[in-house]
Design an enzyme around this catalytic site. Structure first.
Site, PDB file in Angstrom:
ATOM      1  N   ARG A 104       0.839  -1.189   0.000  1.00 48.80           N
ATOM      2  CA  ARG A 104       0.000   0.000   0.000  1.00 48.80           C
ATOM      3  C   ARG A 104       0.881   1.248   0.000  1.00 48.80           C
ATOM      4  O   ARG A 104       1.712   1.414   0.905  1.00 48.80           O
ATOM      5  CB  ARG A 104      -0.894  -0.014   1.238  1.00 48.80           C
ATOM      6  CG  ARG A 104      -1.964   1.054   1.209  1.00 48.80           C
ATOM      7  CD  ARG A 104      -2.610   1.158   2.560  1.00 48.80           C
ATOM      8  NE  ARG A 104      -3.525   0.056   2.788  1.00 48.80           N
ATOM      9  CZ  ARG A 104      -4.810   0.235   3.086  1.00 48.80           C
ATOM     10  NH1 ARG A 104      -5.295   1.437   3.205  1.00 48.80           N
ATOM     11  NH2 ARG A 104      -5.576  -0.796   3.290  1.00 48.80           N
ATOM     12  N   THR A 108      -0.776   7.634  -1.230  1.00 48.89           N
ATOM     13  CA  THR A 108      -2.080   7.513  -1.928  1.00 48.89           C
ATOM     14  C   THR A 108      -2.972   6.456  -1.266  1.00 48.89           C
ATOM     15  O   THR A 108      -4.176   6.420  -1.515  1.00 48.89           O
ATOM     16  CB  THR A 108      -1.883   7.088  -3.399  1.00 48.89           C
ATOM     17  OG1 THR A 108      -1.303   5.779  -3.406  1.00 48.89           O
ATOM     18  CG2 THR A 108      -0.976   8.063  -4.135  1.00 48.89           C
ATOM     19  N   ASP A 200      -5.609 -10.757  11.546  1.00 41.80           N
ATOM     20  CA  ASP A 200      -4.728 -10.643  10.377  1.00 41.80           C
ATOM     21  C   ASP A 200      -4.410 -12.044   9.864  1.00 41.80           C
ATOM     22  O   ASP A 200      -3.698 -12.813  10.532  1.00 41.80           O
ATOM     23  CB  ASP A 200      -3.444  -9.892  10.753  1.00 41.80           C
ATOM     24  CG  ASP A 200      -2.575  -9.642   9.525  1.00 41.80           C
ATOM     25  OD1 ASP A 200      -2.171 -10.626   8.879  1.00 41.80           O
ATOM     26  OD2 ASP A 200      -2.321  -8.472   9.207  1.00 41.80           O
ATOM     27  N   ASP A 203      -0.582 -12.939   9.489  1.00 41.73           N
ATOM     28  CA  ASP A 203       0.081 -13.140  10.787  1.00 41.73           C
ATOM     29  C   ASP A 203      -0.363 -14.447  11.427  1.00 41.73           C
ATOM     30  O   ASP A 203       0.459 -15.176  12.016  1.00 41.73           O
ATOM     31  CB  ASP A 203      -0.232 -11.974  11.730  1.00 41.73           C
ATOM     32  CG  ASP A 203       0.593 -10.737  11.400  1.00 41.73           C
ATOM     33  OD1 ASP A 203       1.581 -10.866  10.648  1.00 41.73           O
ATOM     34  OD2 ASP A 203       0.232  -9.644  11.881  1.00 41.73           O
TER      35      ASP A 203
HETATM   36  N1  URA Z   1      -6.724  -8.478   6.114  1.00 44.47           N
HETATM   37  C1  URA Z   1      -6.718  -9.364   7.136  1.00 44.47           C
HETATM   38  O1  URA Z   1      -5.815 -10.189   7.238  1.00 44.47           O
HETATM   39  N2  URA Z   1      -7.692  -9.286   8.061  1.00 44.47           N
HETATM   40  C2  URA Z   1      -8.704  -8.397   7.988  1.00 44.47           C
HETATM   41  O2  URA Z   1      -9.573  -8.403   8.850  1.00 44.47           O
HETATM   42  C3  URA Z   1      -8.708  -7.486   6.903  1.00 44.47           C
HETATM   43  C4  URA Z   1      -7.697  -7.546   5.984  1.00 44.47           C
END
Ligand code: URA
Length: 209
Positions: A104, A108, A200, A203
């Site tokens: 990202r 922007t 995530d 992770d």
């Molecule tokens: N990416 C993720 O890994 N979890 C989310 O909740 C949103 C984007």
């Protein structure tokens, strides 16, 4: 308009609950994501074309069906998408795997491609783009943009957990792409996480923080 296919098979829903649970560790999380991806892959490949071939069983000559037509390509969006590849590959071992990496841009906030590599015969393949989470839709739209620019014409998107914002964005930018999901959750929170979601995905797959 994109078709949105909700996969509410009991096995998928059961395993998704275990995936969401914060007490599920990386080893089980990876295994469950693989299993759910395989179950989703079964449905995603439902419309593959078949043709009849002649074979000989130990008893008699007969005609029987095999998959024909275009070959498959699986494209994980790095990094979390990697967790979904092996489950689908077990079903379709002849599929080729492309990769798209996006970051990202801090100014922007738009996704920028930093890596992509696809099979050479890209125009001849049906592609399945995989990413466990469809949050804002920015990465999915950018990954599909990259694939289309390289010549892909047949693309499906497969996510474990989506939210309405992400689905709307993909539908707006790529109405020809059907979206397969195991859940459409309530919303995105202010930190860009899907609620209730699973945290995530990258992770949790790889034990990072
Ligand atoms: N990416 C993720 O890994 N979890 C989310 O909740 C949103 C984007």
């Amino acid at each position: 308009m994109s078709k949105v296919v909700m996969m509410n098979h009991p096995l998928i829903q059961h395993k998704l609950t275990l995936i969401r649970d914060k007490n599920t560790g990386s080893k089980d999380f990876r295994q469950l994501v693989k299993e759910v991806s395989m179950l989703m892959g079964y449905e995603v490949t439902r419309d593959l074309a078949l043709e009849e071939v002649e074979i000989e069983t130990p008893v008699v000559k007969t005609k029987s069906k095999v998959i024909s037509g275009k070959k498959l390509g699986i494209v994980p969006i790095l990094r979390a998408g990697l967790g979904m590849v092996d489950g689908i590959l077990e079903l379709v071992p002849a599929a080729k795997v492309g990769h798209v990496g996006l970051y990202r841009d801090p100014e922007t906030l738009k996704p920028v491609e930093y890596y992509s590599k696809f099979p050479a015969d890209i125009e001849e393949r049906d592609f399945i783009v995989v990413d466990p989470m469809l949050a804002t839709g920015g990465s999915a739209v950018a990954a599909i943009d990259v694939l289309k620019k390289k010549g892909a014409t047949s693309i499906k998107l497969v996510n474990l957990v989506a939210c309405p914002e992400g689905i709307e964005e993909v539908e707006r930018c790529h109405p020809d792409v059907d979206i397969y999901v195991a859940s459409i959750d309530e919303k995105l929170n202010d930190h860009g996480y899907i609620v209730p979601g699973l945290g995530d995905a990258g992770d949790r797959l790889y034990g990072t923080k």
